[in-house]
Design a protein around this motif. Structure first.
Motif, PDB file in Angstrom:
ATOM      1  N   MET A 136       3.266  14.310  -2.071  1.00  0.00           N
ATOM      2  CA  MET A 136       3.011  13.731  -1.191  1.00  0.00           C
ATOM      3  C   MET A 136       1.429  14.094  -0.472  1.00  0.00           C
ATOM      4  N   LEU A 137       1.157  15.309  -0.474  1.00  0.00           N
ATOM      5  CA  LEU A 137      -0.258  15.858  -0.299  1.00  0.00           C
ATOM      6  C   LEU A 137      -1.211  15.032  -1.046  1.00  0.00           C
ATOM      7  N   LEU A 138      -0.995  15.066  -2.361  1.00  0.00           N
ATOM      8  CA  LEU A 138      -1.913  14.644  -3.274  1.00  0.00           C
ATOM      9  C   LEU A 138      -2.012  13.109  -3.256  1.00  0.00           C
ATOM     10  N   HIS A 139      -0.939  12.256  -2.972  1.00  0.00           N
ATOM     11  CA  HIS A 139      -0.837  10.897  -2.611  1.00  0.00           C
ATOM     12  C   HIS A 139      -1.533  10.425  -1.593  1.00  0.00           C
ATOM     13  N   THR A 140      -1.518  11.324  -0.223  1.00  0.00           N
ATOM     14  CA  THR A 140      -2.208  11.166   0.877  1.00  0.00           C
ATOM     15  C   THR A 140      -3.642  11.136   0.600  1.00  0.00           C
ATOM     16  N   LEU A 141      -4.179  12.317   0.120  1.00  0.00           N
ATOM     17  CA  LEU A 141      -5.668  12.538  -0.362  1.00  0.00           C
ATOM     18  C   LEU A 141      -6.127  11.227  -1.250  1.00  0.00           C
ATOM     19  N   TYR A 142      -5.119  10.882  -2.024  1.00  0.00           N
ATOM     20  CA  TYR A 142      -5.815   9.936  -3.065  1.00  0.00           C
ATOM     21  C   TYR A 142      -5.825   8.662  -2.215  1.00  0.00           C
ATOM     22  N   LEU A 143      -5.176   8.121  -1.149  1.00  0.00           N
ATOM     23  CA  LEU A 143      -5.283   6.962  -0.325  1.00  0.00           C
ATOM     24  C   LEU A 143      -6.686   7.119   0.514  1.00  0.00           C
ATOM     25  N   ILE A 144      -6.772   8.409   1.046  1.00  0.00           N
ATOM     26  CA  ILE A 144      -7.748   8.681   1.768  1.00  0.00           C
ATOM     27  C   ILE A 144      -9.163   8.687   1.004  1.00  0.00           C
ATOM     28  N   ALA A 145      -8.929   9.014  -0.213  1.00  0.00           N
ATOM     29  CA  ALA A 145     -10.327   8.833  -1.131  1.00  0.00           C
ATOM     30  C   ALA A 145     -10.898   7.541  -1.598  1.00  0.00           C
ATOM     31  N   ILE A 146      -9.646   6.764  -2.048  1.00  0.00           N
ATOM     32  CA  ILE A 146     -10.067   5.436  -2.419  1.00  0.00           C
ATOM     33  C   ILE A 146     -10.680   4.558  -1.440  1.00  0.00           C
ATOM     34  N   VAL A 147     -10.101   5.011  -0.239  1.00  0.00           N
ATOM     35  CA  VAL A 147     -10.784   4.129   1.035  1.00  0.00           C
ATOM     36  C   VAL A 147     -12.336   4.346   1.114  1.00  0.00           C
ATOM     37  N   ALA A 148     -12.511   5.874   1.097  1.00  0.00           N
ATOM     38  CA  ALA A 148     -13.850   6.498   1.442  1.00  0.00           C
ATOM     39  C   ALA A 148     -14.667   5.999   0.274  1.00  0.00           C
ATOM     40  N   GLU A 149     -14.110   5.982  -1.123  1.00  0.00           N
ATOM     41  CA  GLU A 149     -14.937   5.714  -2.205  1.00  0.00           C
ATOM     42  C   GLU A 149     -15.444   4.097  -2.163  1.00  0.00           C
ATOM     43  N   ALA A 150     -14.297   3.368  -1.616  1.00  0.00           N
ATOM     44  CA  ALA A 150     -14.497   1.723  -1.500  1.00  0.00           C
ATOM     45  C   ALA A 150     -15.632   1.479  -0.550  1.00  0.00           C
ATOM     46  N   MET A 151     -15.669   2.332   0.542  1.00  0.00           N
ATOM     47  CA  MET A 151     -16.681   2.082   1.347  1.00  0.00           C
ATOM     48  C   MET A 151     -17.929   2.686   1.218  1.00  0.00           C
TER      49      MET A 151
ATOM     50  N   SER B 221       0.192  -1.227 -11.626  1.00  0.00           N
ATOM     51  CA  SER B 221       1.254  -0.889 -11.324  1.00  0.00           C
ATOM     52  C   SER B 221       1.517  -0.793  -9.711  1.00  0.00           C
ATOM     53  N   HIS B 222       0.364  -0.671  -9.070  1.00  0.00           N
ATOM     54  CA  HIS B 222       0.411  -0.564  -7.712  1.00  0.00           C
ATOM     55  C   HIS B 222      -0.701  -1.454  -7.094  1.00  0.00           C
ATOM     56  N   PRO B 223      -0.658  -2.805  -7.136  1.00  0.00           N
ATOM     57  CA  PRO B 223      -1.531  -3.783  -6.784  1.00  0.00           C
ATOM     58  C   PRO B 223      -1.903  -3.503  -5.352  1.00  0.00           C
ATOM     59  N   ASP B 224      -1.138  -2.691  -4.383  1.00  0.00           N
ATOM     60  CA  ASP B 224      -1.513  -2.388  -3.220  1.00  0.00           C
ATOM     61  C   ASP B 224      -2.941  -1.700  -3.175  1.00  0.00           C
ATOM     62  N   TYR B 225      -3.251  -1.114  -4.263  1.00  0.00           N
ATOM     63  CA  TYR B 225      -4.401  -0.201  -4.317  1.00  0.00           C
ATOM     64  C   TYR B 225      -5.612  -1.044  -4.177  1.00  0.00           C
ATOM     65  N   VAL B 226      -5.582  -2.095  -4.876  1.00  0.00           N
ATOM     66  CA  VAL B 226      -6.720  -3.134  -5.049  1.00  0.00           C
ATOM     67  C   VAL B 226      -6.784  -3.539  -3.617  1.00  0.00           C
TER      68      VAL B 226
ATOM     69  N   ALA C 156      -9.001  15.755  -5.651  1.00  0.00           N
ATOM     70  CA  ALA C 156      -7.865  15.214  -5.989  1.00  0.00           C
ATOM     71  C   ALA C 156      -7.505  14.313  -7.169  1.00  0.00           C
ATOM     72  N   PHE C 157      -8.690  13.452  -7.449  1.00  0.00           N
ATOM     73  CA  PHE C 157      -8.615  12.574  -8.542  1.00  0.00           C
ATOM     74  C   PHE C 157      -8.611  13.509  -9.845  1.00  0.00           C
ATOM     75  N   THR C 158      -9.302  14.494  -9.877  1.00  0.00           N
ATOM     76  CA  THR C 158      -9.277  15.410 -10.935  1.00  0.00           C
ATOM     77  C   THR C 158      -7.738  16.024 -11.281  1.00  0.00           C
TER      78      THR C 158
END
Length: 207
Positions: A1-16, A60-65, A99-101
């Motif tokens: 759960m922690l990694l998944h949360t960090l992953y979501l935060i990270a992809i938002v920040a990276e996209a920005m 697998s998770h198009p919501d990421y896009v 987190a990605f690593t």
């Protein structure tokens, strides 16, 4: 759960961050969304293609896009305000790198690969999104310059595998690597730790 949360935060920040770089390059809104998505999801995509791990994570998770496209669009709309959050972006990027690593290592570990390939897969997940962003923006990739970035990802991946090898619980190993990797990255930024940069003079190209 922690990694998944960090992953979501990270992809938002990276996209920005990708979208903001695209704006500096004069891209249109489609270009900004493309750069943002590539920055956020590119590392995992490169890893999965190299390892033959299908379907790709974002398939697998198009919501990421959708999340990354929305983040890029928000960055484009609020670029003037987001300029004042540079330190926050650096911190989130550092967390995202680790987190990605770790996520990359976990996925590679399920494929019964050698430890060396697992470490490389983790580092690829952490750094390749930024490399693709820089290449698309016609810049020398950050990881090929003096910044301590890819080396930190490699070190974090190696530490993660070593902790698991000696029997440290997965959750504990994850926390230890997150904290240590984040700390080293932030110290590297704060004190400008870097490798030697080679110039033409070092190869006898300057007279």
């Amino acid at each position: 759960m922690l990694l998944h949360t960090l992953y979501l935060i990270a992809i938002v920040a990276e996209a920005m961050s990708g979208a903001l770089m695209g704006m500096r390059r004069g891209m249109d809104r489609f270009g900004l969304c493309l750069i943002g998505t590539v920055t956020a999801l590119g590392g995992g995509t490169v890893r999965d293609v190299l390892l033959g791990h299908y379907p790709l994570a974002w398939i697998s998770h198009p919501d990421y896009v959708l999340i990354t496209i929305m983040a890029a669009a928000i960055a484009a709309a609020g670029a003037r305000w987001l300029r004042h959050l540079q330190n926050l972006f650096v911190s989130v990027d550092a967390l995202g790198l680790i987190a990605f690593t770790i996520i990359g290592c976990d996925i590679a570990s399920t494929l019964a690969l050698s430890p060396l390939i697992v470490v490389l897969a983790g580092a690829i997940t952490g750094v390749c999104g930024g490399m693709l962003r820089d290449l698309l923006c016609n810049e020398m990739p950050l990881v090929l310059r003096q910044d301590l970035y890819a080396s930190i990802a490699l070190g974090a991946a190696a530490l993660y595998l070593a902790l698991q090898h000696v029997g440290v619980a997965h959750g504990v190993a994850t926390l230890v690597v997150l904290v240590s990797g984040f700390t080293v990255r932030m110290l590297a930024v704060r004190f400008r730790w870097q490798f030697k940069v080679f110039t033409a003079a070092d190869t006898g190209g300057a007279h």
